[in-house]
Write a protein that holds these residues in place. Sequence first.
Motif, PDB file in Angstrom:
ATOM      1  N   ALA A 355       0.755  -1.140   0.177  1.00  0.00           N
ATOM      2  CA  ALA A 355      -0.046  -0.002   0.000  1.00  0.00           C
ATOM      3  C   ALA A 355       1.012   1.190  -0.079  1.00  0.00           C
ATOM      4  O   ALA A 355       1.591   1.349   0.917  1.00  0.00           O
ATOM      5  CB  ALA A 355      -0.892   0.077   1.232  1.00  0.00           C
ATOM      6  N   ALA A 356       0.796   1.932  -1.157  1.00  0.00           N
ATOM      7  CA  ALA A 356       1.600   3.114  -1.339  1.00  0.00           C
ATOM      8  C   ALA A 356       1.151   3.968  -2.390  1.00  0.00           C
ATOM      9  O   ALA A 356       0.305   3.718  -2.976  1.00  0.00           O
ATOM     10  CB  ALA A 356       3.177   2.913  -1.536  1.00  0.00           C
ATOM     11  N   VAL A 357       1.845   5.039  -2.563  1.00  0.00           N
ATOM     12  CA  VAL A 357       1.664   5.891  -3.946  1.00  0.00           C
ATOM     13  C   VAL A 357       2.655   5.420  -5.171  1.00  0.00           C
ATOM     14  O   VAL A 357       3.720   5.800  -4.834  1.00  0.00           O
ATOM     15  CB  VAL A 357       1.820   7.310  -3.576  1.00  0.00           C
ATOM     16  CG1 VAL A 357       1.354   8.253  -4.754  1.00  0.00           C
ATOM     17  CG2 VAL A 357       0.662   7.635  -2.340  1.00  0.00           C
ATOM     18  N   TYR A 358       2.155   5.587  -6.273  1.00  0.00           N
ATOM     19  CA  TYR A 358       2.731   4.808  -7.386  1.00  0.00           C
ATOM     20  C   TYR A 358       2.746   5.806  -8.739  1.00  0.00           C
ATOM     21  O   TYR A 358       1.566   6.472  -8.804  1.00  0.00           O
ATOM     22  CB  TYR A 358       2.526   3.458  -7.722  1.00  0.00           C
ATOM     23  CG  TYR A 358       2.767   2.552  -6.612  1.00  0.00           C
ATOM     24  CD1 TYR A 358       4.109   1.949  -6.518  1.00  0.00           C
ATOM     25  CD2 TYR A 358       1.865   2.115  -5.786  1.00  0.00           C
ATOM     26  CE1 TYR A 358       4.259   1.117  -5.572  1.00  0.00           C
ATOM     27  CE2 TYR A 358       1.976   1.297  -4.565  1.00  0.00           C
ATOM     28  CZ  TYR A 358       3.578   0.915  -4.605  1.00  0.00           C
ATOM     29  OH  TYR A 358       3.753  -0.311  -3.427  1.00  0.00           O
ATOM     30  N   ASP A 359       3.609   5.811  -9.425  1.00  0.00           N
ATOM     31  CA  ASP A 359       3.480   6.107 -10.866  1.00  0.00           C
ATOM     32  C   ASP A 359       3.607   4.794 -11.806  1.00  0.00           C
ATOM     33  O   ASP A 359       4.540   4.069 -11.410  1.00  0.00           O
ATOM     34  CB  ASP A 359       4.903   6.927 -11.577  1.00  0.00           C
ATOM     35  CG  ASP A 359       4.617   8.499 -10.878  1.00  0.00           C
ATOM     36  OD1 ASP A 359       3.588   8.725 -10.259  1.00  0.00           O
ATOM     37  OD2 ASP A 359       5.721   8.864 -11.046  1.00  0.00           O
ATOM     38  N   ILE A 360       2.532   4.571 -12.517  1.00  0.00           N
ATOM     39  CA  ILE A 360       2.455   3.414 -13.234  1.00  0.00           C
ATOM     40  C   ILE A 360       2.334   3.720 -14.958  1.00  0.00           C
ATOM     41  O   ILE A 360       1.590   4.441 -15.465  1.00  0.00           O
ATOM     42  CB  ILE A 360       1.155   2.535 -13.087  1.00  0.00           C
ATOM     43  CG1 ILE A 360       1.283   2.114 -11.486  1.00  0.00           C
ATOM     44  CG2 ILE A 360       0.937   1.369 -13.651  1.00  0.00           C
ATOM     45  CD1 ILE A 360      -0.068   1.709 -10.864  1.00  0.00           C
ATOM     46  N   THR A 361       3.170   2.735 -15.584  1.00  0.00           N
ATOM     47  CA  THR A 361       3.302   3.125 -17.096  1.00  0.00           C
ATOM     48  C   THR A 361       2.927   1.584 -17.682  1.00  0.00           C
ATOM     49  O   THR A 361       3.550   0.811 -17.274  1.00  0.00           O
ATOM     50  CB  THR A 361       4.577   3.498 -17.712  1.00  0.00           C
ATOM     51  OG1 THR A 361       4.957   4.733 -17.038  1.00  0.00           O
ATOM     52  CG2 THR A 361       4.548   3.738 -19.188  1.00  0.00           C
ATOM     53  N   VAL A 362       2.123   1.544 -18.778  1.00  0.00           N
ATOM     54  CA  VAL A 362       1.486   0.290 -19.285  1.00  0.00           C
ATOM     55  C   VAL A 362       2.231   0.420 -20.742  1.00  0.00           C
ATOM     56  O   VAL A 362       1.515   1.302 -21.312  1.00  0.00           O
ATOM     57  CB  VAL A 362       0.064   0.223 -19.180  1.00  0.00           C
ATOM     58  CG1 VAL A 362      -0.438  -1.304 -19.951  1.00  0.00           C
ATOM     59  CG2 VAL A 362      -0.641  -0.067 -17.680  1.00  0.00           C
ATOM     60  N   ASP A 363       3.020  -0.594 -21.208  1.00  0.00           N
ATOM     61  CA  ASP A 363       3.482  -0.324 -22.471  1.00  0.00           C
ATOM     62  C   ASP A 363       3.029  -1.584 -23.342  1.00  0.00           C
ATOM     63  O   ASP A 363       3.338  -2.577 -23.029  1.00  0.00           O
ATOM     64  CB  ASP A 363       5.141  -0.553 -22.514  1.00  0.00           C
ATOM     65  CG  ASP A 363       5.767  -0.396 -23.774  1.00  0.00           C
ATOM     66  OD1 ASP A 363       5.030  -0.695 -24.879  1.00  0.00           O
ATOM     67  OD2 ASP A 363       7.080   0.009 -23.788  1.00  0.00           O
ATOM     68  N   PHE A 364       2.291  -1.064 -24.210  1.00  0.00           N
ATOM     69  CA  PHE A 364       1.648  -2.355 -25.152  1.00  0.00           C
ATOM     70  C   PHE A 364       2.304  -2.912 -26.281  1.00  0.00           C
ATOM     71  O   PHE A 364       2.372  -3.869 -26.814  1.00  0.00           O
ATOM     72  CB  PHE A 364       0.038  -1.720 -25.767  1.00  0.00           C
ATOM     73  CG  PHE A 364      -0.956  -2.144 -24.707  1.00  0.00           C
ATOM     74  CD1 PHE A 364      -1.822  -3.016 -24.602  1.00  0.00           C
ATOM     75  CD2 PHE A 364      -1.264  -0.717 -23.685  1.00  0.00           C
ATOM     76  CE1 PHE A 364      -2.909  -3.263 -23.819  1.00  0.00           C
ATOM     77  CE2 PHE A 364      -2.350  -0.664 -22.989  1.00  0.00           C
ATOM     78  CZ  PHE A 364      -2.936  -2.063 -22.809  1.00  0.00           C
ATOM     79  N   ALA A 365       3.308  -2.068 -26.511  1.00  0.00           N
ATOM     80  CA  ALA A 365       4.384  -2.834 -27.341  1.00  0.00           C
ATOM     81  C   ALA A 365       5.245  -3.882 -26.925  1.00  0.00           C
ATOM     82  O   ALA A 365       5.352  -4.856 -27.611  1.00  0.00           O
ATOM     83  CB  ALA A 365       5.288  -1.436 -28.032  1.00  0.00           C
ATOM     84  N   ALA A 366       5.525  -3.356 -25.533  1.00  0.00           N
ATOM     85  CA  ALA A 366       6.367  -4.699 -25.051  1.00  0.00           C
ATOM     86  C   ALA A 366       5.602  -5.475 -24.163  1.00  0.00           C
ATOM     87  O   ALA A 366       5.958  -6.626 -23.577  1.00  0.00           O
ATOM     88  CB  ALA A 366       7.362  -4.175 -24.183  1.00  0.00           C
ATOM     89  N   MET A 367       4.318  -5.121 -23.931  1.00  0.00           N
ATOM     90  CA  MET A 367       3.062  -5.694 -23.154  1.00  0.00           C
ATOM     91  C   MET A 367       3.746  -5.953 -21.743  1.00  0.00           C
ATOM     92  O   MET A 367       3.884  -6.998 -21.102  1.00  0.00           O
ATOM     93  CB  MET A 367       2.931  -7.262 -23.592  1.00  0.00           C
ATOM     94  CG  MET A 367       1.946  -7.127 -24.902  1.00  0.00           C
ATOM     95  SD  MET A 367       0.332  -6.260 -24.479  1.00  0.00           S
ATOM     96  CE  MET A 367      -0.605  -7.528 -23.622  1.00  0.00           C
TER      97      MET A 367
END
Length: 421
Positions: A355-367
Amino acid sequence: MKKFLLMVCALAAGIVAQATDYYLIGGFNGWKTSDPACLFTAATDGTYVLDYEGDLTSGFKINDGTWNNDAANFGSNGTALQLGQPYTMQVGGSSKDIALTEKIVNPHLVLNVADPANPVLTITGQSQEVEYKYGIHGEIFGDPAWSTVDLVENESGKWVLTAEVVAGGFGIKVMDASTSAQTGWFSADGDGVLGSAQLGQALAVKEGGANFASTLVGTFTFTFDPNAMTLTVSGEGTDTPVDPDPVVTMPENLYIIGNIAGCVWDTVNAPALTKSGNTFTIENVEIVSASEEISEGFFSFITVRGADWDTEVNTGDRFGASQADEVIEAPATVTLTAYKAGVNASAAASWMIEAAVYDITVDFAAMTVNVVKVGDGISAIEADNNAPAVYYNLQGVEVAEPANGLFIEVRGNQVRKVTLK
């Protein structure tokens, strides 16, 4: 106070959304939500009862007729339910399907939710031994929405299927032999990779493992041994050719769901990620603890928002972990697994994270999904628990002099629901 307000809002949303109706749902009825034949009736003693006409098999849960209310999503506590014995269920979307020690004919079910955090289910009825059959269920038969082809038992007790397949995900569906109702799900005890390098090997399987990810194309024979819990694939086909310049399939929208501060498992108000090229990003998203017993939180992604999982959310694809409750220790980059439209809600896996605060990136080229921790969450806040209490109503508004009602009490880093007179 900002973090406390977020927590209060999340708690208030959970309380307001608490179910007044409860439904039995599972493989025995094809996971049909809000089935009138499976609606519990309120009894005079405060419990809820259901007399179901038919066979109840392993692989079921209880909810409020939707998959949206985490507080009314009751599942397995990690053991099998025994006939006539009170069974304390686990609350939340991370709970697994309940297993039975036997099939029950025309069961009588009594649900006690006097303690919402520890709902108790007691089932009585006539028990029968279950005869099982198995099938390969997945997209490898050319159906993006997944389909099932039955395996056939041979003289040695193994279950066999020879079929033409394409690349894709799959698992082993466990079914009641007499009704074909799903009672369980076996998949890879490992990473689930299946290509030409794994042909002829006895691959370990387990209940609720990672879906197999096959690159095979051609005619293959699948042999499942339920005694050894292994799957062996043989054949003369080849791996899917690698496309040197693959076309990246991007959804139009992507939303994060789970234990998100302010909208816990809320598929209507799920926060949207920002799209740029082949990626989606979200910054400063706070993931809160799943419960008092589970300090971590869970999350995954949907592509369509809506109040009803079956008729709205499930019309789009879902993206999540490769196996149930896959643990992320940030910073980390993990594999993104696609679950096509129409997938059973409990079959789409989520990640488990501090449980914390995050930056999240989803890369669909690399899945892939990249997760970076940028701050402490609610569970990490240290405060003086002897501090004066602050009260909020169920809408998250601070109340100076609370009286005659139900309120949220915040005292230091402790939060609870209280009734004041």
